[in-house]
Design a protein around this motif. Structure first.
Motif, PDB file in Angstrom:
ATOM      1  N   HIS A   1      45.079  -0.163 -49.639  1.00 16.41           N
ATOM      2  CA  HIS A   1      45.047  -1.025 -48.449  1.00 16.41           C
ATOM      3  C   HIS A   1      46.259  -1.948 -48.391  1.00 16.41           C
ATOM      4  N   LEU A   2      46.505  -2.635 -49.500  1.00 19.47           N
ATOM      5  CA  LEU A   2      47.609  -3.591 -49.491  1.00 19.47           C
ATOM      6  C   LEU A   2      48.939  -2.865 -49.336  1.00 19.47           C
ATOM      7  N   GLY A   3      49.043  -1.664 -49.923  1.00 16.29           N
ATOM      8  CA  GLY A   3      50.257  -0.867 -49.759  1.00 16.29           C
ATOM      9  C   GLY A   3      50.493  -0.549 -48.289  1.00 16.29           C
ATOM     10  N   LEU A   4      49.406  -0.164 -47.606  1.00 18.45           N
ATOM     11  CA  LEU A   4      49.538   0.161 -46.179  1.00 18.45           C
ATOM     12  C   LEU A   4      49.942  -1.065 -45.372  1.00 18.45           C
ATOM     13  N   VAL A   5      49.327  -2.213 -45.713  1.00 18.14           N
ATOM     14  CA  VAL A   5      49.666  -3.436 -44.980  1.00 18.14           C
ATOM     15  C   VAL A   5      51.129  -3.789 -45.184  1.00 18.14           C
ATOM     16  N   LEU A   6      51.599  -3.575 -46.426  1.00 16.23           N
ATOM     17  CA  LEU A   6      53.007  -3.831 -46.723  1.00 16.23           C
ATOM     18  C   LEU A   6      53.904  -2.911 -45.905  1.00 16.23           C
ATOM     19  N   TRP A   7      53.499  -1.650 -45.865  1.00 11.85           N
ATOM     20  CA  TRP A   7      54.273  -0.648 -45.119  1.00 11.85           C
ATOM     21  C   TRP A   7      54.345  -1.045 -43.638  1.00 11.85           C
ATOM     22  N   LEU A   8      53.166  -1.450 -43.089  1.00 11.30           N
ATOM     23  CA  LEU A   8      53.136  -1.857 -41.681  1.00 11.30           C
ATOM     24  C   LEU A   8      53.999  -3.087 -41.445  1.00 11.30           C
ATOM     25  N   GLY A   9      54.125  -3.918 -42.482  1.00 13.81           N
ATOM     26  CA  GLY A   9      54.945  -5.109 -42.327  1.00 13.81           C
ATOM     27  C   GLY A   9      56.427  -4.791 -42.358  1.00 13.81           C
ATOM     28  N   LEU A  10      56.806  -3.822 -43.207  1.00  9.49           N
ATOM     29  CA  LEU A  10      58.223  -3.491 -43.351  1.00  9.49           C
ATOM     30  C   LEU A  10      58.710  -2.650 -42.189  1.00  9.49           C
ATOM     31  N   ALA A  11      57.947  -1.617 -41.877  1.00 10.42           N
ATOM     32  CA  ALA A  11      58.353  -0.741 -40.785  1.00 10.42           C
ATOM     33  C   ALA A  11      57.126  -0.019 -40.281  1.00 10.42           C
ATOM     34  N   ILE A  12      56.818  -0.183 -38.995  1.00  9.02           N
ATOM     35  CA  ILE A  12      55.683   0.554 -38.442  1.00  9.02           C
ATOM     36  C   ILE A  12      56.155   1.981 -38.202  1.00  9.02           C
ATOM     37  N   PRO A  13      55.464   2.963 -38.814  1.00  8.01           N
ATOM     38  CA  PRO A  13      55.907   4.344 -38.624  1.00  8.01           C
ATOM     39  C   PRO A  13      55.869   4.744 -37.158  1.00  8.01           C
ATOM     40  N   GLY A  14      56.800   5.629 -36.787  1.00  7.50           N
ATOM     41  CA  GLY A  14      57.013   5.970 -35.386  1.00  7.50           C
ATOM     42  C   GLY A  14      55.760   6.415 -34.660  1.00  7.50           C
ATOM     43  N   PHE A  15      54.972   7.311 -35.301  1.00  4.01           N
ATOM     44  CA  PHE A  15      53.809   7.841 -34.572  1.00  4.01           C
ATOM     45  C   PHE A  15      52.780   6.755 -34.324  1.00  4.01           C
ATOM     46  N   LEU A  16      52.688   5.802 -35.272  1.00  2.00           N
ATOM     47  CA  LEU A  16      51.706   4.731 -35.131  1.00  2.00           C
ATOM     48  C   LEU A  16      52.130   3.765 -34.025  1.00  2.00           C
ATOM     49  N   ALA A  17      53.435   3.461 -34.006  1.00  2.00           N
ATOM     50  CA  ALA A  17      53.945   2.570 -32.960  1.00  2.00           C
ATOM     51  C   ALA A  17      53.701   3.192 -31.599  1.00  2.00           C
ATOM     52  N   ASP A  18      53.892   4.508 -31.532  1.00  2.00           N
ATOM     53  CA  ASP A  18      53.683   5.253 -30.311  1.00  2.00           C
ATOM     54  C   ASP A  18      52.229   5.151 -29.865  1.00  2.00           C
ATOM     55  N   TRP A  19      51.363   5.272 -30.862  1.00  2.00           N
ATOM     56  CA  TRP A  19      49.927   5.198 -30.665  1.00  2.00           C
ATOM     57  C   TRP A  19      49.534   3.835 -30.097  1.00  2.00           C
ATOM     58  N   PHE A  20      50.023   2.790 -30.750  1.00  2.00           N
ATOM     59  CA  PHE A  20      49.734   1.434 -30.299  1.00  2.00           C
ATOM     60  C   PHE A  20      50.277   1.224 -28.885  1.00  2.00           C
ATOM     61  N   SER A  21      51.471   1.798 -28.614  1.00  2.00           N
ATOM     62  CA  SER A  21      52.054   1.615 -27.283  1.00  2.00           C
ATOM     63  C   SER A  21      51.188   2.262 -26.222  1.00  2.00           C
ATOM     64  N   GLN A  22      50.649   3.447 -26.544  1.00  3.59           N
ATOM     65  CA  GLN A  22      49.770   4.114 -25.575  1.00  3.59           C
ATOM     66  C   GLN A  22      48.539   3.270 -25.301  1.00  3.59           C
ATOM     67  N   ALA A  23      47.967   2.733 -26.394  1.00  4.71           N
ATOM     68  CA  ALA A  23      46.778   1.898 -26.229  1.00  4.71           C
ATOM     69  C   ALA A  23      47.116   0.649 -25.427  1.00  4.71           C
ATOM     70  N   THR A  24      48.281   0.060 -25.718  1.00  2.04           N
ATOM     71  CA  THR A  24      48.703  -1.137 -24.992  1.00  2.04           C
ATOM     72  C   THR A  24      48.866  -0.838 -23.514  1.00  2.04           C
ATOM     73  N   LEU A  25      49.469   0.315 -23.242  1.00  2.00           N
ATOM     74  CA  LEU A  25      49.666   0.738 -21.859  1.00  2.00           C
ATOM     75  C   LEU A  25      48.332   0.835 -21.143  1.00  2.00           C
ATOM     76  N   LEU A  26      47.345   1.369 -21.858  1.00  2.00           N
ATOM     77  CA  LEU A  26      46.014   1.545 -21.287  1.00  2.00           C
ATOM     78  C   LEU A  26      45.364   0.192 -20.989  1.00  2.00           C
ATOM     79  N   ILE A  27      45.486  -0.747 -21.957  1.00  2.00           N
ATOM     80  CA  ILE A  27      44.767  -2.017 -21.810  1.00  2.00           C
ATOM     81  C   ILE A  27      45.480  -2.959 -20.854  1.00  2.00           C
ATOM     82  N   SER A  28      46.805  -3.082 -21.020  1.00  2.55           N
ATOM     83  CA  SER A  28      47.484  -4.131 -20.256  1.00  2.55           C
ATOM     84  C   SER A  28      48.200  -3.585 -19.024  1.00  2.55           C
ATOM     85  N   GLY A  29      48.284  -2.270 -18.911  1.00  2.00           N
ATOM     86  CA  GLY A  29      48.874  -1.705 -17.714  1.00  2.00           C
ATOM     87  C   GLY A  29      50.371  -1.490 -17.772  1.00  2.00           C
ATOM     88  N   SER A  30      51.023  -2.011 -18.838  1.00  4.92           N
ATOM     89  CA  SER A  30      52.452  -1.717 -18.955  1.00  4.92           C
ATOM     90  C   SER A  30      52.812  -1.567 -20.435  1.00  4.92           C
TER      91      SER A  30
END
Lengths: 225, 486
Positions: B455-484
């Motif tokens: 868990h802590l390793g993953l949190v560290l990884w997310l802090g250093l660099a969010i992997p591309g597919f995950l960032a993409d994923w979050f962006s899609q969700a953000t697009l859905l929730i906030s409209g842009s």
């Protein structure tokens, strides 16, 4: 609005709403557990009656199922379980002295006014009957909470909890003619499981503090002792 | 779509299996296996969604979109690692005689039952079923809170039951009002389906929806642990078995917030105003500050971290309330990193309290000297949850702060103040616990710290660099929730 000009169904709903509200007030001032449970069963019965009336006037068959569910759960099963607990624990002779009953009753009345006040915007888009029904169901919910605050017995808390559910069902039936069947079944299932869990809890509470007075459940708090 | 059904079927079978088979020596191992299989199923589901976009099941009963699919994977992941932690933990509790066979049977069956209700909350498209599943989660966990049957745990469970039960009843009233508004625009059968409501959100009566949202926020807000409805949370977290605290903090709170956000999307569409957002911001900020202040007063280590959960849930609610792509992205990220960090912390806290034989923070001392893995795990977890770089919590808190400065700059000082207070509150307690001398007779215990490290390793990884597919994923969700897009 003249009540005589309304159709029979609407008149019935209005009278039932008034009666359901009345039972909530009756419960609020009741110190004897067995009578409290009886009034709760009466409220359940009125609810089943409302559902049946709605089912009849709309000739909607799934509402009949829902009426039967209410009858079995809220009028027979849960009151019976609570009554058995009370008798088993020999609490049927105790009268709970309700402190400042007058204030609680006045508080109840103001909660009812408050419900009308917050739901008033709805009247712009629908009938006055709907406002009455929704406001009564909201006040039944709020009165259920007040019941839980003013009583100390765990059994009374369960009655308050279940009467909150009654208020919700009343709103669901009158305002929306019942939720979709799958949701209604789910909610009924949750109520049933909750009732069973409450029974288990009475046992646990009794073995741990040797009483069902929830005021004695005071070990966990943020205040330094 | 098969994957979605599998995700629900596996915990259901698991629950039936544990309930019927009774407690066995290898129940813990089976619990791990079931959760592992389900993690694979959720990953399969996630890949499907990534490839094909939103999936709507036949009959529209289930809806999987980028917003909930990442929470589903997170749920499965935390469920698995907590199960890995739970197996030796429960074995230890058996040895010390705090639990017996019957209660372990209940524990394992209800663990699966809880997971089932969590998946149902996330996958369902029906706002009514969402409520039923949310209540189901309470019912599944309430007996687990009182698993030890001490007077304190029974009290905590009773409080949890009554408060959450009454609270969530408000959410049902809100749902009924929502249904009432939907019926007025005439879609009788599908009137509670989120996808249908969302398409017609602009036609829903705004007055009714405003009232409905207040009730929905109070109802689900009780489960999120928003102040002033939070009283059950520290009690339930501190008195139940620690694996339960980990999943309650890591999963249940998130899912309740998910329910609020789903409803907010409908209400925003109908009212075309910021009313829902302002309510969430207000309650969120209040919870954040109160949670941070209460950290200072705690004596019980699990209570300490439950108040930290209240604080972080407050921040997420606040961020979703601000709305807008940046804040939403930050809130989604914060949900993930908070879940991962907090469940890791509860795992180490569980081991630490078994090691010291108490949950009282004044009596737990010298963890690093006794068992370095637990001590460092707790220290690093605390550093991470307090929002230090380079961990992921820092990134998300920084983004929330950035979004606040952009939209409501005058609120930023309050946020900074809260973060500072929370930091001080955590470290004044944790510092003497991990450092300091080892009390006499304190022996290392058998502990499995892999979940913490992962868990802590993953949190560290997310802090250093969010992997591309995950960032993409979050962006899609953000697009859905906030409209842009962010």
């Amino acid at each position: 609005m003249n009540i005589e000009q309304l159709d029979f169904y609407t008149q019935a709903i209005l009278s039932l709403a008034a009666l359901v509200g009345l039972t909530s007030f009756l419960m609020l001032g009741q110190g004897r557990l067995l009578r409290l449970i009886f009034v709760f069963a009466v409220q359940g019965f009125l609810l089943a009656l409302t559902t049946a009336a709605a089912a009849y006037s709309l000739s909607n068959y799934h509402l009949y199922i829902s009426a039967a569910l209410t009858l079995v759960l809220k009028v027979i099963l849960i009151p019976w379980m609570l009554r058995r607990q009370v008798l088993k624990m020999n609490m049927h002779r105790d009268v709970e002295a309700l402190s400042n009953n007058t204030a609680v009753m006045l508080g109840g009345a103001s909660l009812m006014l408050f419900s009308y006040y917050i739901l008033h915007p709805i009247v712009q888009t629908s009938s006055l009957v709907m406002l009455n029904a929704l406001a009564v169901s909201l006040s039944v919910m709020l009165l259920g909470m007040l019941l839980m605050i003013s009583h100390r017995q765990a059994v009374a808390h369960v009655v308050g909890f279940m009467s909150i559910e009654n208020g919700l069902f009343f709103a669901a039936i009158v305002a929306t003619h019942g939720m979709p069947m799958v949701v209604e079944l789910g909610v009924a299932f949750d109520v049933l499981v909750a009732a069973v869990l409450f029974g288990i809890f009475f046992l646990h509470i009794r073995t741990s503090i040797d009483s069902l007075d929830v005021d004695l459940l005071n070990r966990l708090s943020e205040v330094d002792k | 779509m098969i994957a979605a059904y599998l995700v629900l079927l596996i915990p259901l079978t698991g629950m039936a299996f544990f309930a019927l088979a009774g407690h066995r020596a290898d129940s813990g191992a089976w619990n791990i296996r079931l959760n592992a299989v389900n993690l694979i199923a959720t990953l399969w589901l996630a890949i499907n969604v990534l490839r094909e976009g939103t999936i709507l099941s036949a009959g529209k009963a289930f809806l999987i979109d980028p917003f909930n699919v990442y929470l589903i994977v997170l749920t499965a992941f935390v469920g698995l690692t907590t199960a890995i932690f739970s197996a030796p933990y429960m074995a230890h509790e058996m040895e010390t005689g705090r639990l017996n066979d019957a209660r372990l049977k209940l524990y394992h069956a209800m663990y699966q039952g809880f997971m089932l209700s969590m998946y149902l909350v996330l996958t369902t498209n029906n706002m009514g079923i969402l409520w039923v599943a949310m209540e189901g989660a309470t019912l599944a966990t309430v007996l687990l809170v009182s698993l030890y049957r001490t007077p304190e745990s029974v009290e905590a469970a009773w409080k949890y039951f009554i408060l959450c039960g009454v609270g969530i009843a408000q959410a049902l009233f809100g749902t009924i009002l929502l249904y009432y508004a939907a019926e007025q625009i005439g879609s009788e059968e599908n009137a509670l389906l989120w996808s249908v409501l969302y398409e017609n959100a602009d036609k829903l009566n705004p007055e009714v929806l405003k009232i409905a949202f207040v009730f929905l926020l109070i109802g689900y807000g009780t489960k999120i642990g928003l102040v002033p409805l939070h009283n059950w949370l520290p009690d339930a977290h501190s008195e139940g078995p620690t694996p339960m605290s980990a999943v309650l903090s890591g999963l249940l709170l998130n899912d309740a917030l998910y329910a609020v956000v789903r409803n907010k999307m409908l209400v925003d569409g109908a009212t075309q105003s910021d009313m829902a957002g302002f309510l969430m911001m207000g309650f969120g900020l209040l919870s954040f500050l109160v949670g941070a202040l209460f950290l200072h007063r705690q004596k019980d280590i699990k209570r300490l971290f439950s108040y930290s959960s209240i604080e972080h849930m407050g921040m997420m609610t606040f961020a979703f309330g601000i709305g807008g792509p940046l804040a939403t992205f930050a809130a989604l990220l914060h949900m993930t990193v908070h879940s991962l960090t907090k469940s890791a912390i509860f795992v180490t806290v569980g081991h630490a309290s078994q090691l010291a034989g108490t949950q009282n923070m004044e009596k737990i001392r010298g963890l690093i000297k006794t068992q370095p893995a637990i001590g460092w795990g707790l220290l690093i977890g605390t550093v991470s949850i307090a929002g230090f770089p380079p961990f992921g919590v820092f990134t998300s808190e920084f983004l929330v702060l950035l979004a606040t400065m952009r939209s409501y700059p005058w609120l930023a000082p309050l946020l900074l103040l809260g973060i500072g207070i929370a930091f001080a509150g955590l470290f004044r307690h944790i510092q003497p616990i991990v450092y300091g001398d080892r009390p006499e007779g304190q022996q290392p215990i058998k502990a499995n710290l892999w979940p913490v490290m992962i868990h802590l390793g993953l949190v560290l990884w997310l802090g250093l660099a969010i992997p591309g597919f995950l960032a993409d994923w979050f962006s899609q969700a953000t697009l859905l929730i906030s409209g842009s897009a962010p």
